[in-house]
Scaffold this motif. Structure first.
Motif, short mmCIF file in Angstrom:
data_model
loop_
_atom_site.label_atom_id
_atom_site.label_comp_id
_atom_site.label_asym_id
_atom_site.label_seq_id
_atom_site.Cartn_x
_atom_site.Cartn_y
_atom_site.Cartn_z
N VAL A 258 -32.60 44.82 7.36
CA VAL A 258 -34.01 45.20 7.21
C VAL A 258 -34.11 46.67 6.82
O VAL A 258 -33.32 47.51 7.26
N PRO A 341 -39.76 44.99 6.88
CA PRO A 341 -40.04 44.47 8.23
C PRO A 341 -40.90 43.22 8.23
O PRO A 341 -40.61 42.26 8.97
N ASP A 342 -41.95 43.19 7.43
CA ASP A 342 -42.81 42.01 7.41
C ASP A 342 -42.07 40.79 6.86
O ASP A 342 -42.20 39.67 7.39
N VAL A 344 -38.80 40.25 6.86
CA VAL A 344 -37.76 39.83 7.81
C VAL A 344 -38.38 39.14 9.02
O VAL A 344 -37.88 38.11 9.48
N ALA A 345 -39.49 39.68 9.51
CA ALA A 345 -40.15 39.05 10.66
C ALA A 345 -40.58 37.62 10.33
O ALA A 345 -40.41 36.70 11.15
N PHE A 381 -34.91 47.15 13.02
CA PHE A 381 -35.23 45.81 13.52
C PHE A 381 -35.93 45.91 14.88
O PHE A 381 -36.94 45.23 15.12
N VAL A 385 -39.48 44.78 13.70
CA VAL A 385 -39.40 43.32 13.62
C VAL A 385 -39.53 42.69 15.00
O VAL A 385 -40.29 41.74 15.19
N LYS A 388 -42.83 41.66 16.51
CA LYS A 388 -43.56 40.62 15.78
C LYS A 388 -43.01 39.21 16.05
O LYS A 388 -43.64 38.23 15.63
#
Length: 424
Positions: A258, A341-342, A344-345, A381, A385, A388
């Motif tokens: 990430v 981040p978005d 990967v989440a 992360f 992440v 979330k």
């Protein structure tokens, strides 16, 4: 959902032409490639990374056992876990695990795991793998057709050593001991530390995990897309056996990279990903499937192990897809989750829910990834992440997690002050 930081401790300086000049990263990898002075720095970097993962809030840090290879420099994960027990506070210590069939007597595992549990204040997760064919059959010379029988007997001895209060005799086919009376004994005694079973898809392992009420962990390096069929098979088997779909019955291993943007993630993680899939998984097929290692039921089900895939002995129809070594194919295949981040989440939530897995083991260091990049990946992360995705499976009870001592009952955590030493 439990988010766990997994480390393989790969040798990070295999030559660029390794997979062309050397037949295998495992079993007969040449000793001339190993530099102990460089490994000194690698080990210390790896341990710093594990401690950092605990510091930034991962639920557990995970270590494992391998032998005679450049893919994982951890022949004794207990050595690493004992250090982590002293240098961390609340993080669970998942030793994934000790290859039970290799220990003579297996009471050594019972004793050392009990030590780790005592030192850590009851934070041990005890992993009991059957072990890869390279480690067990070739590096340690075990007969593949007898491996599972040795494993089950060793498991029974270790479990009884933890739970039996009186000194007892054990007389098995492979282990005969007149006096079994381990000291120390684990803190977690209700009735023993949680036991997790790593595996590659054996039907017998699924059934055994259900019978013993253990966590099954699918440790695949080919990501959630390739892992879907195996995990569906696991849950179908649980349904046949009358077990519920509690996601904490299962664990899954996933590579993740990430960064602030997808392009930055590709820039940072392409080299280590290609290093891992091109060099660390370069396994000679002659070591992958010794006769007798894979059971008849698993062969009939057509389930292929991670080792078979890495060694390129997979079904011809899937062979090409399972040997991706360039970043585009690695990402497209789902081996490594890459992105902002978005992004990967969203993908992590999809992995957890589609596979119904409550224990997600994350490889945030892979291949020749540097210490700085590893810490960046880990911190990003944890900060962007983790918040979330932590709510996934919040309605389920996790009965397979450590139960440590209350903080008021634990020893004080030592503060290490580095000493200044004059340069030589």
């Amino acid at each position: 959902m439990k988010l766990m930081w997994f480390h393989l401790m790969p040798y990070t300086e295999l030559p660029d032409d390794f997979n062309k000049k050397h037949p295998s990263v495992w079993v007969d990898i040449h000793s001339s490639l190993f530099d102990p002075r460089r490994a000194h720095h690698m080990y210390n970097d790896f341990m710093d990374e594990l401690e950092y993962a605990a510091e930034v809030g991962f639920d557990a840090v995970c270590v494992n056992e391998h032998h005679s290879n450049g893919y994982g420099l951890m022949p004794s994960p207990n050595l690493i876990a004992s250090s982590l027990a002293r240098r961390t506070t609340d993080t669970a210590l998942c030793v994934m695990g000790n290859s039970l069939a290799l220990y003579n007597p297996p009471t050594r595992v019972a004793e050392e795991f009990a030590m780790i549990d005592c030192i850590s204040g009851g934070r041990l997760i005890a992993g009991f793998p059957v072990g890869s064919p390279m480690d067990t059959c070739f590096a340690y010379g075990q007969n593949p057709s007898m491996l599972r029988e040795r494993y089950y007997e060793a498991h029974d001895l270790v479990k009884k050593a933890w739970t039996e209060k009186e000194t007892f005799a054990f007389s098995g086919r492979f282990n005969q001991q007149r006096y079994v009376n381990i000291w120390p004994r684990p803190i977690q005694d209700d009735p023993h530390p949680p036991i997790w079973i790593p595996g590659g898809g054996s039907i017998e392992t699924w059934r055994w995990c259900a019978e013993m009420d253990y966590v099954y962990c699918y440790l695949s390096y080919y990501g959630y897309k390739a892992g879907l069929t195996t995990m569906q098979g696991f849950w179908n088997e649980m349904a046949k056996l009358g077990k519920d779909r509690n996601p904490y019955r299962a664990g899954f291993l996933q590579f993740v990279g990430v960064a602030e943007s997808r392009q930055q993630a590709l820039d940072l993680y392409t080299e280590p990903a290609e290093y891992f899939y091109g060099r660390c998984l370069h396994i000679d097929p002659r070591f992958a499937t010794p006769p007798g290692y894979t059971t008849e039921a698993t062969q009939r089900a057509g389930i292929e192990s991670m080792v078979s895939k890495a060694a390129n002995v997979a079904n011809p129809a899937t062979k090409a897809a399972l040997k991706a070594t360039n970043m585009k194919d690695i990402v497209d295949g789902g081996y490594v989750i890459i992105g902002s981040p978005d992004e990967v989440a969203e993908q992590v939530r999809h992995v957890a829910t589609s596979l119904n897995v409550g224990n997600l083991m994350l490889l945030l260091q892979f291949g020749n990834m540097s210490k700085d990049t590893t810490k960046y990946n880990t911190r990003t992360f944890a900060e962007t992440v983790m918040p979330k995705v932590k709510d996934v499976f919040g309605d389920w009870e996790n009965r397979w997690w450590p139960k440590p001592l209350a903080h008021s009952q634990r020893a004080a955590v030592p503060t290490f002050q580095p000493k200044l030493v004059a340069a030589e």
